[in-house]
Scaffold this motif. Structure first.
Motif, PDB file in Angstrom:
ATOM      1  N   TYR A 100       0.834  -1.203   0.000  1.00 36.93           N
ATOM      2  CA  TYR A 100       0.000   0.000   0.000  1.00 36.93           C
ATOM      3  C   TYR A 100       0.868   1.252   0.000  1.00 36.93           C
ATOM      4  CZ  TYR A 100      -3.190   3.610   1.776  1.00 36.93           C
ATOM      5  OH  TYR A 100      -3.909   4.764   1.950  1.00 36.93           O
ATOM      6  N   ILE A 120      -0.170   8.682   4.648  1.00 37.57           N
ATOM      7  CA  ILE A 120       0.954   8.298   3.790  1.00 37.57           C
ATOM      8  C   ILE A 120       2.154   9.206   4.056  1.00 37.57           C
ATOM      9  CG2 ILE A 120       1.729   8.213   1.382  1.00 37.57           C
ATOM     10  CD1 ILE A 120      -1.259   7.406   0.740  1.00 37.57           C
ATOM     11  N   THR A 134       2.778   1.701  -3.290  1.00 37.37           N
ATOM     12  CA  THR A 134       1.912   2.113  -4.394  1.00 37.37           C
ATOM     13  C   THR A 134       1.520   3.574  -4.267  1.00 37.37           C
ATOM     14  OG1 THR A 134       1.012  -0.131  -4.535  1.00 37.37           O
ATOM     15  CG2 THR A 134      -0.256   1.616  -5.595  1.00 37.37           C
ATOM     16  N   ASN A 135       1.309   4.014  -3.030  1.00 37.44           N
ATOM     17  CA  ASN A 135       0.901   5.388  -2.760  1.00 37.44           C
ATOM     18  C   ASN A 135       2.078   6.141  -2.146  1.00 37.44           C
ATOM     19  OD1 ASN A 135      -2.217   5.293  -3.198  1.00 37.44           O
ATOM     20  ND2 ASN A 135      -1.763   3.502  -1.932  1.00 37.44           N
ATOM     21  N   LYS A 148      -6.243  10.454   4.052  1.00 37.39           N
ATOM     22  CA  LYS A 148      -5.486   9.353   3.430  1.00 37.39           C
ATOM     23  C   LYS A 148      -4.040   9.771   3.178  1.00 37.39           C
ATOM     24  CE  LYS A 148      -4.842   7.078  -1.029  1.00 37.39           C
ATOM     25  NZ  LYS A 148      -5.384   6.810  -2.387  1.00 37.39           N
ATOM     26  N   TRP A 149      -3.848  10.946   2.564  1.00 35.60           N
ATOM     27  CA  TRP A 149      -2.500  11.363   2.208  1.00 35.60           C
ATOM     28  C   TRP A 149      -1.718  11.856   3.410  1.00 35.60           C
ATOM     29  CZ3 TRP A 149      -0.152   9.658  -1.842  1.00 35.60           C
ATOM     30  CH2 TRP A 149      -0.919   9.213  -2.926  1.00 35.60           C
ATOM     31  N   GLY A 206      -2.097  13.800  -3.232  1.00 34.42           N
ATOM     32  CA  GLY A 206      -0.755  13.363  -2.873  1.00 34.42           C
ATOM     33  C   GLY A 206       0.346  14.066  -3.636  1.00 34.42           C
TER      34      GLY A 206
END
Length: 333
Positions: free
Chosen positions: A32, A74, A35-36, A70-71, A317
């Protein structure tokens, strides 16, 4: 009867969020995070002490709140963040009622649930937070391990790994804002002792004058390239003199729903706005605008003894702006 109905609807909404997440689970494994990724030009050797800054976010996951969260997760993983800072307006539109308000779950706990967001959050109050029970946001510090708001205003001195120091000062700009003196919906802000806070602010800055870096966090921007362009003079007149007197390096605010870097001529302090946690508003190029974008997103700030680097990352992102403050030499984008 109406209250029972509201609580029931909120519970159903929360259950719906959890059901949706259960149906589409995210596996937070190495694949994950491979990929991100976020493409940053900052050298890993310059990372230093790292924190994220997000503001104006509390909207039950609506608008861009989920994608920003989400970002943020990350970014926290990729850049090994030490803390997260909120610039206020944590719960729209009227704050929270208590530490047991369901909004804590549906707008905070269930949204910022990525594994790398369970680090310390340091939080200031926004004007919308004052429409509810602002004391509950302080008291939630005793409920949540990651939520930190020990008082309406506070500071934190952080030793850096390379021998320097970072002084973070968290203000409650709501009582300091003269614009709220005649607004009934913000009457609670005027019941606070603004003079006591200003005396504390100056004493705190003076006591830590030898810190390598001083960054002040507040809700209200002193300069704006957005909706409140030309309408910040009152609060600026209260706060800016102390920022300049004690040579503060940067002031980071929210309130405007966008991402900004403002450099007013003749001023030494760098002014940033990180208020893109959810809903966004238009911006424009003003006489002091170094960067302004109507974008959801957040800031990543990395500090070592020689450099402080700020990057704005949007809700896709992408790094959309980078700026470096240097202790030796000129600042540069």
């Amino acid at each position: 009867m109406k209250l029972t109905h509201l609580v029931t609807l909120t519970a159903l909404f929360s259950a719906g969020l959890m059901a949706a997440e259960a149906a589409n689970p995210v596996s937070y494994d190495e694949r994950y995070y491979q990929t991100n990724t976020i493409t940053s030009a900052v050298d890993d050797a310059d990372n230093g002490y790292t924190f994220l800054v997000v503001g104006d976010w509390g909207r039950n996951g609506h608008f861009a709140q989920r994608s920003v969260a989400k970002w943020m997760d990350i970014a926290s993983y990729q850049f090994d963040a030490d803390m997260i800072i909120s610039t206020g307006d944590n719960f729209y539109s009227n704050g929270v009622a208590s530490v047991n308000d369901p909004y804590w779950q549906t707008s905070y706990e269930a949204i910022y649930q990525g594994p790398h967001l369970f680090i310390d959050w340091y939080v200031v109050l926004g004007n919308h937070d004052y429409r509810g029970n602002w004391q509950a946001q302080i008291d939630y510090s005793k409920v949540s391990r990651r939520w930190n708001m020990p008082a309406q205003y506070f500071d934190k001195l952080i030793p850096l790994e390379d021998g320097g120091s970072l002084h973070l000062v968290f203000l409650d700009t709501n009582p300091l804002n003269p614009d709220y003196q005649h607004e009934e919906k913000y009457a609670e802000t005027q019941r606070q002792d603004s003079q006591a806070q200003l005396a504390w602010f100056e004493k705190t800055l003076k006591r830590n004058e030898n810190a390598d870096w001083t960054i002040v966090i507040g809700h209200h921007p002193l300069y704006s390239s957005g909706k409140r362009y030309g309408k910040t003079a009152a609060v600026r007149g209260i706060i800016e003199p102390l920022l300049e007197k004690y040579q503060v390096d940067a002031y980071i605010a929210g309130h405007e729903h966008d991402l900004q870097h403002n450099q007013p001529q003749g001023r030494s302090v760098e002014h940033f706005v990180s208020g893109g946690g959810s809903e966004i508003r238009p911006v424009a190029q003003r006489e002091f605008t170094a960067f302004a974008k109507s974008s959801a997103g957040f800031a990543v700030v990395r500090v070592n003894q020689q450099h402080t680097t700020l990057e704005f990352i949007d809700d896709h992102g992408d790094v959309i702006y980078q700026y470096q403050l240097n202790k030796a030499g000129s600042n540069a984008q």
